[in-house]
Design a protein around this motif. Structure first.
Motif, mmCIF file in Angstrom:
data_model
loop_
_atom_site.group_PDB
_atom_site.id
_atom_site.type_symbol
_atom_site.label_atom_id
_atom_site.label_comp_id
_atom_site.label_asym_id
_atom_site.label_seq_id
_atom_site.Cartn_x
_atom_site.Cartn_y
_atom_site.Cartn_z
ATOM 1 N N ARG A 61 0.836 -1.215 0.000
ATOM 2 C CA ARG A 61 0.000 0.000 0.000
ATOM 3 C C ARG A 61 0.873 1.270 0.000
ATOM 4 N NH1 ARG A 61 -5.202 -1.927 -0.348
ATOM 5 N NH2 ARG A 61 -5.540 -3.709 0.958
ATOM 6 N N GLN A 62 1.937 1.185 -0.782
ATOM 7 C CA GLN A 62 2.886 2.295 -0.879
ATOM 8 C C GLN A 62 2.192 3.561 -1.380
ATOM 9 O OE1 GLN A 62 6.355 1.383 -3.213
ATOM 10 N NE2 GLN A 62 6.868 3.535 -3.509
ATOM 11 N N ARG A 63 2.432 4.646 -0.685
ATOM 12 C CA ARG A 63 1.899 5.946 -1.097
ATOM 13 C C ARG A 63 2.852 6.547 -2.120
ATOM 14 N NH1 ARG A 63 -3.352 6.483 0.487
ATOM 15 N NH2 ARG A 63 -3.574 5.530 2.507
ATOM 16 N N MET A 64 2.269 7.034 -3.203
ATOM 17 C CA MET A 64 3.076 7.642 -4.251
ATOM 18 C C MET A 64 2.681 9.103 -4.394
ATOM 19 S SD MET A 64 3.235 4.441 -6.889
ATOM 20 C CE MET A 64 1.490 4.192 -6.924
ATOM 21 N N TRP A 65 2.809 9.631 -5.551
ATOM 22 C CA TRP A 65 2.580 11.038 -5.824
ATOM 23 C C TRP A 65 1.187 11.444 -5.381
ATOM 24 C CZ3 TRP A 65 3.405 7.368 -9.679
ATOM 25 C CH2 TRP A 65 4.749 7.069 -9.872
ATOM 26 N N SER A 66 1.112 12.558 -4.669
ATOM 27 C CA SER A 66 -0.162 13.102 -4.174
ATOM 28 C C SER A 66 -0.963 12.078 -3.386
ATOM 29 C CB SER A 66 -1.003 13.669 -5.327
ATOM 30 O OG SER A 66 -0.325 14.736 -5.938
ATOM 31 N N ASP A 67 -0.240 11.211 -2.679
ATOM 32 C CA ASP A 67 -0.847 10.212 -1.795
ATOM 33 C C ASP A 67 -1.635 9.150 -2.556
ATOM 34 O OD1 ASP A 67 -0.798 9.421 0.873
ATOM 35 O OD2 ASP A 67 -2.843 10.146 1.208
ATOM 36 N N ASN A 68 -1.376 8.980 -3.840
ATOM 37 C CA ASN A 68 -2.045 7.947 -4.635
ATOM 38 C C ASN A 68 -1.459 6.579 -4.320
ATOM 39 O OD1 ASN A 68 -3.820 9.572 -6.281
ATOM 40 N ND2 ASN A 68 -1.975 10.361 -7.243
ATOM 41 N N GLN A 69 -2.241 5.541 -4.610
ATOM 42 C CA GLN A 69 -1.796 4.161 -4.469
ATOM 43 C C GLN A 69 -2.141 3.392 -5.743
ATOM 44 O OE1 GLN A 69 -4.042 2.938 -0.976
ATOM 45 N NE2 GLN A 69 -2.127 2.773 0.164
ATOM 46 N N GLU A 70 -1.370 2.310 -5.964
ATOM 47 C CA GLU A 70 -1.718 1.408 -7.060
ATOM 48 C C GLU A 70 -3.100 0.833 -6.784
ATOM 49 O OE1 GLU A 70 -0.110 0.729 -9.798
ATOM 50 O OE2 GLU A 70 1.984 1.219 -9.403
ATOM 51 N N GLY A 71 -3.897 0.634 -7.833
ATOM 52 C CA GLY A 71 -5.217 0.037 -7.676
ATOM 53 C C GLY A 71 -5.113 -1.450 -7.381
ATOM 54 N N PRO A 72 -6.228 -2.076 -7.087
ATOM 55 C CA PRO A 72 -6.236 -3.520 -6.846
ATOM 56 C C PRO A 72 -5.625 -4.271 -8.035
ATOM 57 C CG PRO A 72 -8.363 -2.560 -6.311
ATOM 58 C CD PRO A 72 -7.566 -1.487 -6.969
ATOM 59 N N LEU A 73 -4.959 -5.366 -7.743
ATOM 60 C CA LEU A 73 -4.267 -6.112 -8.794
ATOM 61 C C LEU A 73 -5.220 -6.625 -9.873
ATOM 62 C CD1 LEU A 73 -1.667 -8.045 -6.625
ATOM 63 C CD2 LEU A 73 -1.283 -6.007 -8.039
ATOM 64 N N TRP A 74 -6.449 -6.952 -9.505
ATOM 65 C CA TRP A 74 -7.392 -7.462 -10.507
ATOM 66 C C TRP A 74 -7.732 -6.423 -11.570
ATOM 67 C CZ3 TRP A 74 -11.808 -4.673 -10.876
ATOM 68 C CH2 TRP A 74 -12.241 -3.971 -9.744
ATOM 69 N N THR A 75 -7.443 -5.131 -11.310
ATOM 70 C CA THR A 75 -7.763 -4.107 -12.313
ATOM 71 C C THR A 75 -6.893 -4.242 -13.564
ATOM 72 O OG1 THR A 75 -6.320 -2.449 -11.287
ATOM 73 C CG2 THR A 75 -8.649 -2.484 -10.598
ATOM 74 N N PHE A 76 -5.858 -5.076 -13.481
ATOM 75 C CA PHE A 76 -5.086 -5.373 -14.684
ATOM 76 C C PHE A 76 -6.022 -5.848 -15.801
ATOM 77 C CE2 PHE A 76 -3.255 -8.692 -17.366
ATOM 78 C CZ PHE A 76 -2.251 -7.979 -17.994
ATOM 79 N N PHE A 77 -7.053 -6.599 -15.424
ATOM 80 C CA PHE A 77 -7.971 -7.180 -16.404
ATOM 81 C C PHE A 77 -9.067 -6.215 -16.851
ATOM 82 C CE2 PHE A 77 -6.303 -10.681 -13.859
ATOM 83 C CZ PHE A 77 -5.707 -11.428 -14.864
#
Length: 189
Positions: free
Chosen positions: A117-133
């Motif tokens: 749940r790493q925080r990135m730019w402007s406190d954004n996070q990567e979405g759930p892994l299933w969103t790859f699909f």
């Protein structure tokens, strides 16, 4: 187009790094910045606002970053590239093998960011892994879709615009270039 072994024609002070997602732009940018003693600006940090929206001040921030005497930054975002190109001394093109280097890197990085749940730019996070699909803009899908993005354009642009470009095709070439031509150019009087 220069290789990892070709001497640089100048002592670079303003360097842009280009490559597809997962090619190693950020890591290399950090190492170059340290090597030339210049600030590094992460272009993604200027672009991404809350909820992954574009920040309205993005291009103004890019202009401010490249107005400095020396800098290193990623050569990203269509609207920013002309601003960066107008001031860069050197473009470093990371072009490692996609299937054995870039794709595994982008997958590992994405999974790690999501699981921690790493925080990135402007406190954004990567979405759930299933969103790859389901998300056509998922970073892994983006990397797959754009894997040939620069192969046809960088050489043409370099020739047309008179850019000095170094193309690095492996981690071994990156290491050779950092300790060889870049180090020699930086230490030259």
């Amino acid at each position: 187009m220069l290789t990892a072994d070709d001497p640089l024609p100048l002592r670079p002070r303003r360097i842009a790094v280009v490559g597809v997602s997962g090619s190693g732009k950020t890591t290399l940018s950090d190492r170059i910045a340290e090597g030339i003693d210049a600030p590094r600006t992460e272009t993604d940090s200027l672009y991404h606002g809350p909820e992954w929206t574009a920040r309205p001040e993005f291009l103004d921030d890019v202009r401010a970053a490249v107005a400095r005497d020396s800098w290193v930054m990623e050569f990203q975002y269509r609207a920013a590239r002309p601003i960066i190109a107008a001031r860069m001394d050197l473009l470093v093109w990371l072009d490692p093998p996609f299937w054995t280097t870039t794709l595994p890197r982008v997958v590992r990085r994405t999974v790690h960011r999501r699981l921690t749940r790493q925080r990135m730019w402007s406190d954004n996070q990567e979405g759930p892994l299933w969103t790859f699909f389901t998300d056509p803009n998922h970073i892994v899908r983006w990397s797959l879709q754009t894997r040939h993005k620069y192969r046809d354009t960088i050489e043409e642009l370099a020739e047309a615009k008179g850019w000095t470009v170094v193309r690095l095709r492996s981690q071994r070439e990156v290491e050779r270039w950092l300790s060889g031509p870049l180090a020699a150019a930086v230490s030259a009087p």
